[in-house]
Design a protein around this motif. Structure first.
Motif, PDB file in Angstrom:
ATOM      1  N   THR B 259     -50.378  24.728  11.045  1.00  0.00           N
ATOM      2  CA  THR B 259     -50.256  24.983   9.606  1.00  0.00           C
ATOM      3  C   THR B 259     -51.601  24.956   8.900  1.00  0.00           C
ATOM      4  O   THR B 259     -51.676  24.895   7.684  1.00  0.00           O
ATOM      5  CB  THR B 259     -49.333  23.936   8.977  1.00  0.00           C
ATOM      6  OG1 THR B 259     -49.725  22.642   9.432  1.00  0.00           O
ATOM      7  CG2 THR B 259     -47.901  24.189   9.369  1.00  0.00           C
ATOM      8  N   GLU B 347     -57.971  30.351   3.688  1.00  0.00           N
ATOM      9  CA  GLU B 347     -57.133  31.089   4.647  1.00  0.00           C
ATOM     10  C   GLU B 347     -57.860  31.369   5.965  1.00  0.00           C
ATOM     11  O   GLU B 347     -58.985  31.759   5.958  1.00  0.00           O
ATOM     12  CB  GLU B 347     -56.724  32.440   4.049  1.00  0.00           C
ATOM     13  CG  GLU B 347     -55.984  32.294   2.743  1.00  0.00           C
ATOM     14  CD  GLU B 347     -54.476  32.379   2.914  1.00  0.00           C
ATOM     15  OE1 GLU B 347     -54.041  33.189   3.749  1.00  0.00           O
ATOM     16  OE2 GLU B 347     -53.767  31.648   2.224  1.00  0.00           O
TER      17      GLU B 347
ATOM     18  N   THR C  73     -44.624  33.565   0.206  1.00  0.00           N
ATOM     19  CA  THR C  73     -45.491  32.832   1.131  1.00  0.00           C
ATOM     20  C   THR C  73     -44.826  32.675   2.490  1.00  0.00           C
ATOM     21  O   THR C  73     -45.470  32.713   3.532  1.00  0.00           O
ATOM     22  CB  THR C  73     -45.799  31.421   0.592  1.00  0.00           C
ATOM     23  OG1 THR C  73     -46.288  31.547  -0.719  1.00  0.00           O
ATOM     24  CG2 THR C  73     -46.815  30.721   1.458  1.00  0.00           C
ATOM     25  N   LEU C  74     -43.506  32.460   2.426  1.00  0.00           N
ATOM     26  CA  LEU C  74     -42.767  32.255   3.664  1.00  0.00           C
ATOM     27  C   LEU C  74     -42.924  33.429   4.606  1.00  0.00           C
ATOM     28  O   LEU C  74     -42.896  33.279   5.825  1.00  0.00           O
ATOM     29  CB  LEU C  74     -41.284  32.064   3.350  1.00  0.00           C
ATOM     30  CG  LEU C  74     -40.869  30.676   2.881  1.00  0.00           C
ATOM     31  CD1 LEU C  74     -39.425  30.695   2.411  1.00  0.00           C
ATOM     32  CD2 LEU C  74     -41.050  29.670   4.005  1.00  0.00           C
ATOM     33  N   SER C  78     -49.066  32.441   8.402  1.00  0.00           N
ATOM     34  CA  SER C  78     -49.408  31.078   8.007  1.00  0.00           C
ATOM     35  C   SER C  78     -50.919  30.941   7.871  1.00  0.00           C
ATOM     36  O   SER C  78     -51.405  30.025   7.250  1.00  0.00           O
ATOM     37  CB  SER C  78     -48.861  30.099   9.036  1.00  0.00           C
ATOM     38  OG  SER C  78     -49.458  30.351  10.288  1.00  0.00           O
ATOM     39  N   ARG C  79     -51.663  31.819   8.486  1.00  0.00           N
ATOM     40  CA  ARG C  79     -53.113  31.893   8.301  1.00  0.00           C
ATOM     41  C   ARG C  79     -53.556  33.240   8.849  1.00  0.00           C
ATOM     42  O   ARG C  79     -52.749  34.006   9.355  1.00  0.00           O
ATOM     43  CB  ARG C  79     -53.800  30.762   9.052  1.00  0.00           C
ATOM     44  CG  ARG C  79     -53.496  30.804  10.539  1.00  0.00           C
ATOM     45  CD  ARG C  79     -54.397  29.908  11.309  1.00  0.00           C
ATOM     46  NE  ARG C  79     -53.928  29.808  12.671  1.00  0.00           N
ATOM     47  CZ  ARG C  79     -53.168  28.825  13.126  1.00  0.00           C
ATOM     48  NH1 ARG C  79     -52.800  27.858  12.323  1.00  0.00           N
ATOM     49  NH2 ARG C  79     -52.783  28.800  14.376  1.00  0.00           N
ATOM     50  N   LEU C  85     -45.324  32.235   8.251  1.00  0.00           N
ATOM     51  CA  LEU C  85     -45.099  30.833   7.886  1.00  0.00           C
ATOM     52  C   LEU C  85     -43.659  30.432   8.181  1.00  0.00           C
ATOM     53  O   LEU C  85     -43.384  29.339   8.663  1.00  0.00           O
ATOM     54  CB  LEU C  85     -45.419  30.613   6.402  1.00  0.00           C
ATOM     55  CG  LEU C  85     -45.273  29.175   5.935  1.00  0.00           C
ATOM     56  CD1 LEU C  85     -46.239  28.263   6.655  1.00  0.00           C
ATOM     57  CD2 LEU C  85     -45.480  29.069   4.429  1.00  0.00           C
ATOM     58  N   PHE C 254     -49.971  20.470   4.156  1.00  0.00           N
ATOM     59  CA  PHE C 254     -49.906  21.222   2.901  1.00  0.00           C
ATOM     60  C   PHE C 254     -50.123  20.319   1.708  1.00  0.00           C
ATOM     61  O   PHE C 254     -50.594  20.739   0.660  1.00  0.00           O
ATOM     62  CB  PHE C 254     -48.580  21.964   2.808  1.00  0.00           C
ATOM     63  CG  PHE C 254     -48.435  23.019   3.855  1.00  0.00           C
ATOM     64  CD1 PHE C 254     -49.555  23.770   4.234  1.00  0.00           C
ATOM     65  CD2 PHE C 254     -47.232  23.273   4.463  1.00  0.00           C
ATOM     66  CE1 PHE C 254     -49.450  24.751   5.213  1.00  0.00           C
ATOM     67  CE2 PHE C 254     -47.110  24.256   5.440  1.00  0.00           C
ATOM     68  CZ  PHE C 254     -48.230  24.991   5.813  1.00  0.00           C
ATOM     69  N   ALA C 261     -53.518  25.792  -1.672  1.00  0.00           N
ATOM     70  CA  ALA C 261     -52.360  26.634  -1.403  1.00  0.00           C
ATOM     71  C   ALA C 261     -51.070  25.911  -1.793  1.00  0.00           C
ATOM     72  O   ALA C 261     -50.314  25.480  -0.938  1.00  0.00           O
ATOM     73  CB  ALA C 261     -52.315  27.025   0.084  1.00  0.00           C
ATOM     74  N   THR C 263     -48.347  26.944  -2.975  1.00  0.00           N
ATOM     75  CA  THR C 263     -47.067  27.580  -2.649  1.00  0.00           C
ATOM     76  C   THR C 263     -46.556  27.158  -1.281  1.00  0.00           C
ATOM     77  O   THR C 263     -45.359  27.114  -1.049  1.00  0.00           O
ATOM     78  CB  THR C 263     -47.190  29.109  -2.657  1.00  0.00           C
ATOM     79  OG1 THR C 263     -48.308  29.464  -1.860  1.00  0.00           O
ATOM     80  CG2 THR C 263     -47.367  29.626  -4.062  1.00  0.00           C
ATOM     81  N   ARG C 264     -47.472  26.804  -0.387  1.00  0.00           N
ATOM     82  CA  ARG C 264     -47.031  26.441   0.963  1.00  0.00           C
ATOM     83  C   ARG C 264     -46.258  25.140   0.954  1.00  0.00           C
ATOM     84  O   ARG C 264     -45.272  24.996   1.659  1.00  0.00           O
ATOM     85  CB  ARG C 264     -48.241  26.298   1.873  1.00  0.00           C
ATOM     86  CG  ARG C 264     -48.963  27.598   2.007  1.00  0.00           C
ATOM     87  CD  ARG C 264     -49.474  27.782   3.391  1.00  0.00           C
ATOM     88  NE  ARG C 264     -50.011  29.118   3.474  1.00  0.00           N
ATOM     89  CZ  ARG C 264     -51.207  29.399   3.964  1.00  0.00           C
ATOM     90  NH1 ARG C 264     -51.951  28.427   4.437  1.00  0.00           N
ATOM     91  NH2 ARG C 264     -51.622  30.620   3.999  1.00  0.00           N
ATOM     92  N   THR C 268     -42.456  24.740   2.029  1.00  0.00           N
ATOM     93  CA  THR C 268     -42.017  23.788   3.046  1.00  0.00           C
ATOM     94  C   THR C 268     -40.917  22.888   2.492  1.00  0.00           C
ATOM     95  O   THR C 268     -39.941  22.570   3.176  1.00  0.00           O
ATOM     96  CB  THR C 268     -43.211  22.940   3.518  1.00  0.00           C
ATOM     97  OG1 THR C 268     -44.298  23.823   3.793  1.00  0.00           O
ATOM     98  CG2 THR C 268     -42.864  22.165   4.754  1.00  0.00           C
TER      99      THR C 268
END
Ligand SMILES: Nc1ncnc2c1ncn2[C@@H]1O[C@H](COP(=O)(O)OP(=O)(O)OP(=O)(O)O)[C@@H](O)[C@H]1O
Ligand SMILES: Nc1ncnc2c1ncn2[C@@H]1O[C@H](COP(=O)(O)OP(=O)(O)OP(=O)(O)O)[C@@H](O)[C@H]1O
Ligand SMILES: [Mg+2]
Ligand SMILES: [Mg+2]
Lengths: 275, 347, 299, 263, 275
Positions: B259, B347, C73-74, C78-79, C85, C254, C261, C263-264, C268
């Motif tokens: 993550t 990112e 975001t989902l 994830s990167r 994600l 997160f 970030a 929103t992550r 979650t």
């Protein structure tokens, strides 16, 4: 006498709470094997409490209770009696059938016998077809009949019945009266039976115990010397009427001896606003 | 953790050991993850499990409790533990300098640490606050009286929302987090020009940070000394690998931390290398001078009641490990810190 | 029972009505969803345009990310070059679900047994209840390391680490179950108890044939509380157990990178909430199957 | 008087005995098995620390207790009110329950950055918010069950008086739901304490108990840390106990309080 | 006729559950103002259900119910009736006094008047001294009396009573019978009264409705043309006995028309083990 007594109460007193109501005062009573004893008395005089004391469901404040020659507690442990409570006390989560079978389950009867027995009993109390209903789907009288069936299910030698037929119509009541007498005679069991119906008490019992108003005392004991077996004709006999009158008289005396609420006293003043 | 039970057969003749890290998976520990990934530990006959840290993990507690052979924590924290009577000893001081800073916004005019008087100053509590306290005291401020200390969460929000006037930030992590955020007024990322950064290392209160420690009674055993030597050797190889192949190490870290943001880890890898390299005495060898500074700070701030002695660390095992790494560049004298771009949102 | 004789206060529903109700409640759910969304976005827009500040609170993308950003975001990597994600979180959720399921089972059992013991032995209740309460006020994060240090070495290899998490999850789960079970088992109508006494039924029989059925509404209420709580417990337990593959690891990360970030973390949380909701639904289903009594008693 | 004393003794003695025995076993175990201080300090050491650092500890504990109390009041009231709304308007259930469960399924560590963001780290409000959210769901579920477990006949009686829903709510639903409500409140007390303390782990003002415990653990000062934990537990018991007393006063008529005779 | 009727049922049917028990079938009944109508019938025939339908506590499956010229719902909303349930339905969390005062509270009576009224009612039902007891501290009959007092408290113009005196002893019952008649006459209210006692039905009512066994139908309506006011002497009148016999006969017919359970059928086989 107490040697052979099924139930023997010695100077039993019961009061609730510290300085609260005295429900029973100095009760002495012997019930012989095979007797059918009715308890009758004004509302709130302690009949249910007396039954509870015999059943070791309530502890007397003082005095001694012997059941079948042992302590009430031991008798209860030995499952010496079956009881019908004043209100039905059914378990909502069980069907009618399963409510009736409850004592059988606890006694470890096998399933087949249970089912057979429950069927018989449902028929006896005229509830065929309601076996899989839930208690709250039944009328008041039907619930009471379920609870009667439950008490009879394992044919206890001592039956304690608290106004079992109170919510039943006359016909059903008379039929169940006869059935009860039949069972009683066939099995030789002993019954203590609370009722408000004087004629029912006289019709059923071998002795009628009249209790007096609070604090509950035994005001009189009337021996019911009507012939056995009793049937519809019994109710026509002159002796039956004599006994009914006698019980009624005893009851009136007992009812008046403590509080003297003359009828007419405590009249209700009709409220002004009739909407 | 990184230790999946993969090949059972190979693991049979490997010695299993566990490393308890100070914090969650991130490039701060890249060397160890690289050593696992590159098979350096396996080469040494070790099967290493890395247990990630977290807000309620005290590595000293885990090692002292026998749940891990090796632990990573800041040196002052280790000294505090020793002061409480725990027999733990530092066997390698991996970071040669401190990465801790305290930052303020330029526009507040708080460009000197002395100006923090009467201000709200954020810092992580629980063993991480002493360097700052030392810096404040050194500049004539009583941390208990003259500033209002705030227990800082792990994110930088209270700095961004200006709930505090100053906040603690590690060069490799929180500092970048600030730079990765967009300034709502300009629509651009914040820049270092908008910040005053007080580095503890520059203020002379740079107590030493990540070092590896073990239980004293464990390391008394000569067999364990050998295990430790092999562990350090492979770990150092890992760090050397990360110095020379930072991109590969970032990937390894990302592998272990699904993550995490790649950009942020790249920045972190670079800054971590900067804290290790150059290592004039050779990577992992404690510099007695730096040790004394740390000891001084710990003593002054009553983290420890009695000053620590040289028993708190030993260099023999690390030296033995280095001796076997003669072929490698273990000092990184020539290493130059490359530029790493800040990425929006890391990112 | 006193109320057994009465008919239902609420007339039974016809099928048609039931369908209509179901449709209406789904509609209402969507309406609330939209209303909340509008409220959120509206408030955010209002706050941002007026520069509103309530104490510390200030509406911006960090405090209140756009709902659509959270959802989208989902479905973003994830990167850089990473998996989506949602895939990462799905795996994490499955992992956590396993721990939580074991924790819930364990906690519910312990809670029930404890409640039953306390209900039966007044002395036990007087002696120990305060300390059970005390055990719950101990911040879990303080004892969690102890649990891990003590429990982990005693677990078989297959259960290592996540077994300890299940224990922590159970620790956070059992208390509401114990309290409600205790209350439920002692709330039995005294007359119903007298009946059992008249049969000289042993405590065991009384428990299974009377107390437990009578206490089911209480117990199920507790299980409904415990189900999401076990998810929370598992997530919290993952931290001291150094588990990174579950939602706990994701949340911690997160959490750490919230400013860059936000929103992550919200996304979650969304997944954690969905996991909790599915646990809740399982209990709800079990309740529907287990409790068959007067309709007015099944809420 | 005498009997009152005796009754008090009967109620409190077991707990006191367990307390003494527990302490003795604890002390014995720590000394006997040589349990390390960093796992579990000996009670005697903790008590010593409690005495020595009473000022600091008690003010921290009181600070946190105030956070917990405020969160408890807010969370439980909200839980009650929402439950009341759902019990009254059944359709609302599907519309609202998912959000309520969500509130119950998001862990503290996930809330912390959000509440910190919203309400700030330095004040009490973010911890109050966490405590409130923790109390909310158990209270909601219990209250809802309680409000809807009313025997039909009780409602019929009220309907025969054409009592409004509000009246039925006040005079029948609320009294019948009390056993559930109090169970919810009891669970709420401990959750509020946990919420306030653990919330501090993720940032807070110094002087809050959670911050201090975290700090002490960090510098291996486990005597202090445990002294703080013990204090928190003691406050938790007092908190729980006061709810239990309120329950007895409010619910004397209920079998669970008046004591149905167990077999 | 229906113009002036207090209660008017038109073709009312009630069945429970899909395809379940039919409790009431095609009931047509008009009750005129000032009437005292008794309902009598075998247990489970639908008497309580009928009362509930009139009180808008249960919705009929079909048919129309008009009370006081409006819908049953509206009548309930206007608090046109008071009801005594078959079981007492007392609130455990209220004392006896407060249970009795409940409707008064809801009507917004002031405290003083409430207290005064409750005192009168406690006297009427002979529960002086039990005002501050809780329901579960009372005997079955006492609970029933509390619920009677509660129904009478606000003197509703229409009284629905479901076996109110079922659990009372004969003396109390007779006294309350007289009191009820007195109140009924003084206030001109209308009463629908469920009972299992034929003589009670005849003694009290102006009309007796006999219901038949499940599914509940009206089997017969017997006009009770005994003189008013009635008193102890009424029970001695030959006409009284005639009427009792008539109702009994109607009841037997009604009881037999559906299921013909001859007495003796469904006998209980006494279980072998008498312990
Ligand atoms: N649990 C209790 N707590 C306090 N008082 C009680 C309790 N149970 C019964 N009493 C009191 O004891 C007295 C006798 O009650 P009991 O139920 O034995 O009367 P009863 O003769 O059965 O009356 P009924 O014919 O109305 O059923 C009553 O005055 C009642 O108030
Ligand atoms: N809630 C319910 N659900 C299903 N069936 C019901 C329900 N209530 C009553 N019944 C059924 O309706 C029929 C009539 O019931 P009701 O209570 O009206 O009888 P009743 O005439 O009052 O009898 P009793 O004299 O025994 O009180 C019964 O067969 C009963 O099983
Ligand atoms: Mg009685
Ligand atoms: Mg009825």
């Amino acid at each position: 006498m107490s040697e052979q007594a099924v139930v023997s109460l010695r100077n039993v007193t019961k009061s609730f709470g510290a300085g609260g109501v005295t429900a029973l005062q100095s009760i002495d009573l012997d019930v012989r094997p095979g007797e059918f004893v009715s308890l009758i008395g004004p509302s709130g005089c302690g009949k249910s409490t007396l039954l509870r004391v015999v059943g070791d469901l309530v502890e007397p404040s003082s005095g001694e209770v012997i059941v079948n020659g042992k302590s009430a507690r031991q008798a209860r442990r030995d499952r010496d009696y079956g009881i019908v409570f004043q209100d039905a006390v059914l378990y909502d989560w069980r069907t009618v059938e399963k409510n009736i079978a409850l004592p059988l389950e606890l006694l470890g009867w096998d399933k087949g016998r249970q089912t057979e027995r429950v069927r018989e009993l449902l028929e006896l109390v005229e509830l065929q077809g309601f076996g899989s209903h839930r208690p709250w789907q039944l009328s008041g009288g039907m619930q009471q009949r379920v609870s009667i069936a439950r008490a009879l299910s394992f044919a206890p030698a001592l039956l304690l019945m608290d106004e079992p037929f109170g919510a039943l119509d006359e016909m059903t009541r008379e039929r169940l009266n006869s059935e009860l007498l039949r069972i009683w005679q066939a099995s030789g069991s002993t019954v203590i039976f609370v009722t408000h119906s004087i004629s029912e008490a006289v019709f059923l019992s071998t002795r009628t115990v009249v209790m007096s108003r609070r604090p509950g005392r035994i005001a009189a004991i009337v021996d019911v010397d009507l012939a056995q077996p009793r049937n519809a004709d019994t109710r026509e006999e002159p002796r039956f009427f004599e006994l009914v009158t006698e019980v009624r008289d005893r009851l009136r005396e007992g009812g008046l001896d403590e509080e003297s609420t003359a009828p007419g006293e405590g009249e209700l003043v009709v409220s002004e606003e009739t909407p | 953790g990184g230790g999946d039970e993969d090949d059972e057969a190979a693991a049979e003749d490997l010695t299993p050991v566990t490393l308890q890290s100070k914090w969650v998976v991130q490039a701060q520990f890249a060397g160890y993850y690289a050593a696992v990934d590159q098979g350096f530990y396996e080469d040494e006959g070790l099967d290493v499990t890395i247990r990630a840290g977290g807000p309620d993990i005290v590595p000293e507690q885990v090692v002292a409790g026998g749940q891990a052979e090796f632990g990573i924590n800041w040196l002052d924290s280790l000294l505090a533990t020793r002061d409480q009577g725990q027999g733990l000893v530092n066997i390698a001081q991996v970071f040669t300098r401190s990465g801790m800073t305290e930052v303020t916004w330029k526009d507040t005019g708080l460009d000197e640490i002395t100006k923090l008087e009467g201000k709200k100053v954020g810092v992580w509590l629980g063993g991480n606050e002493h360097k700052l306290f030392a810096a404040l005291t050194k500049n004539g401020l009583d941390p208990q009286q003259d500033v209002e200390i705030v227990a800082q969460p792990f994110d930088m929000n209270l700095f961004l929302s200006r709930e505090v006037d100053a906040a603690a930030a590690m060069t490799y992590n929180e500092l970048a987090q600030v730079l990765e955020v967009e300034n709502p007024d300009t629509g651009e990322l914040y820049t270092e020009e908008e910040l005053n950064v007080f580095r503890m290392s520059e203020l002379g209160t740079g107590a030493l940070e990540d070092g590896i420690f073990v239980r004293e009674d464990w390391i008394a055993d000569t067999e364990n000394q050998d295990v430790a030597k092999r562990f350090l050797k492979a770990s150092f190889r890992g760090w050397i690998y990360c110095r020379d192949n930072p991109d590969s190490c970032v990937d390894i870290v990302l592998e272990n931390g699904p993550t995490l943001g790649a950009g942020h880890q790249a920045w972190q890898m670079n800054e971590i290398n900067d804290l290790i390299w150059p290592a004039p005495l050779g990577v992992g060898i404690m510099d007695p001078e730096s040790f004394e500074i740390t000891n001084q700070i710990a003593t002054d701030y009553k983290i420890i009641k009695t000053p620590a002695t040289d028993d708190a660390y030993r260099t023999d095992i690390a030296e033995a490990a280095l001796a076997e790494l003669e072929d490698e560049d273990t000092t990184g004298e020539d290493w130059e810190k490359p530029e790493v771009e800040v990425t929006p949102g890391g990112e | 029972m006193a109320y057994a004789a009465s008919a239902t206060a609420r007339p039974p529903l016809l099928d048609r009505e039931r369908t209509r109700n179901a449709a209406a409640s789904v509609g209402l759910f969507l309406a609330v969803l939209i209303a909340l969304w509008a409220l959120w976005e509206g408030f955010k827009a209002f706050g941002e345009s007026t520069g509103l500040r309530l104490g510390q609170f200030e509406a911006n993308d960090r405090t209140m990310p756009h709902i659509h950003d959270i959802v989208s975001t989902l479905f973003e990597p994830s990167r850089r070059n990473g998996p989506l994600l949602i895939d990462v979180l799905w795996d994490a959720a499955l992992f956590t679900a396993k721990e939580a399921a074991v924790g819930f089972t364990l906690g519910a059992l312990i809670g029930f047994v404890l409640g039953a013991l306390l209900a039966h032995f007044v002395l036990l209740q007087r002696g120990f209840l305060p300390y059970i309460v005390a055990s719950q006020t101990i911040p879990i994060l303080a004892v969690a390391p102890m649990v891990v240090v003590w429990v982990n070495p005693r677990l078989p290899p297959g259960l290592k680490d996540w077994g300890a998490v299940a224990v922590i999850s159970a620790y956070l789960t059992f208390f509401p179950v114990a309290i409600n079970t205790l209350r439920g088992l002692t709330s039995v109508d005294p007359r119903a108890l007298e009946l059992m006494r008249s049969y000289a039924a042993g405590s065991w029989k009384v428990l299974w044939k009377l107390r437990v059925p009578a206490a089911l509404p209480f117990i199920f209420a507790a299980l409904k509380i415990a189900a999401p709580a076990s998810v929370v417990g598992a997530i919290i337990g993952e931290l001291p157990a150094s588990i990174q593959n579950g939602l706990g690891g994701a949340i911690l990360n997160f959490n750490q990178y919230y400013v860059t970030a936000p929103t992550r973390l919200w996304a979650t949380n969304l997944i954690a909430a969905l996991l909790g909701i599915s646990f809740f639904l399982v209990v709800l289903l079990a309740e529907r199957l287990a409790v068959r009594r007067a309709p007015e008693h099944v809420a | 008087m005498r009997s009152r004393l005796r009754r008090a003794a009967r109620e409190w003695l077991p707990a006191a005995l367990v307390f003494v025995a527990g302490i003795a076993i604890w002390e014995g175990a720590v000394r006997g098995f040589g349990i390390e201080n960093f796992l579990l300090p000996a009670p005697w050491d903790i008590i010593g620390t409690l005495v020595d650092d009473w000022g600091e500890l008690s003010s921290a504990a009181f600070f946190t207790f105030r956070e917990a109390l405020a969160g408890f009041v807010i969370g439980c009231s909200a839980g009650f009110l929402v439950a009341a709304a759902i019990a009254r308007f059944r359709l609302l259930r599907t519309a609202i329950m998912p959000y309520a469960i969500a509130a119950g399924a998001i862990p503290i560590i996930a809330f912390a950055p959000i509440t910190n963001n919203w309400f700030g780290v330095t004040g009490m409000s973010s911890k109050i918010a966490i405590a409130a959210i923790l109390c909310f769901f158990p209270m909601l579920v219990n209250t809802m069950k309680g409000l809807t477990s009313v025997p039909a006949s009780s409602i019929e009686l009220m309907r025969s008086y054409a009592a409004s829903e509000l009246t039925i709510f006040r005079r029948v639903r609320v009294p019948t739901s009390l056993p559930y409500v109090f169970a919810g409140l009891k669970v709420g007390t401990v959750l509020a304490m946990i919420g306030a303390i653990v919330g501090d782990y993720f940032g807070g003002s110094p002087g809050a108990l959670g911050v201090e415990i975290r700090r002490w653990v960090g510098i291996f000062a486990f005597d202090q840390a445990w002294a703080g934990i013990v204090l928190a537990s003691a406050l938790g018991i007092v908190f729980y106990g006061s709810v239990a007393v309120a329950e007895r006063l409010a619910m004397g008529w209920h079998p669970s309080v008046r004591g149905a005779r167990p077999e």
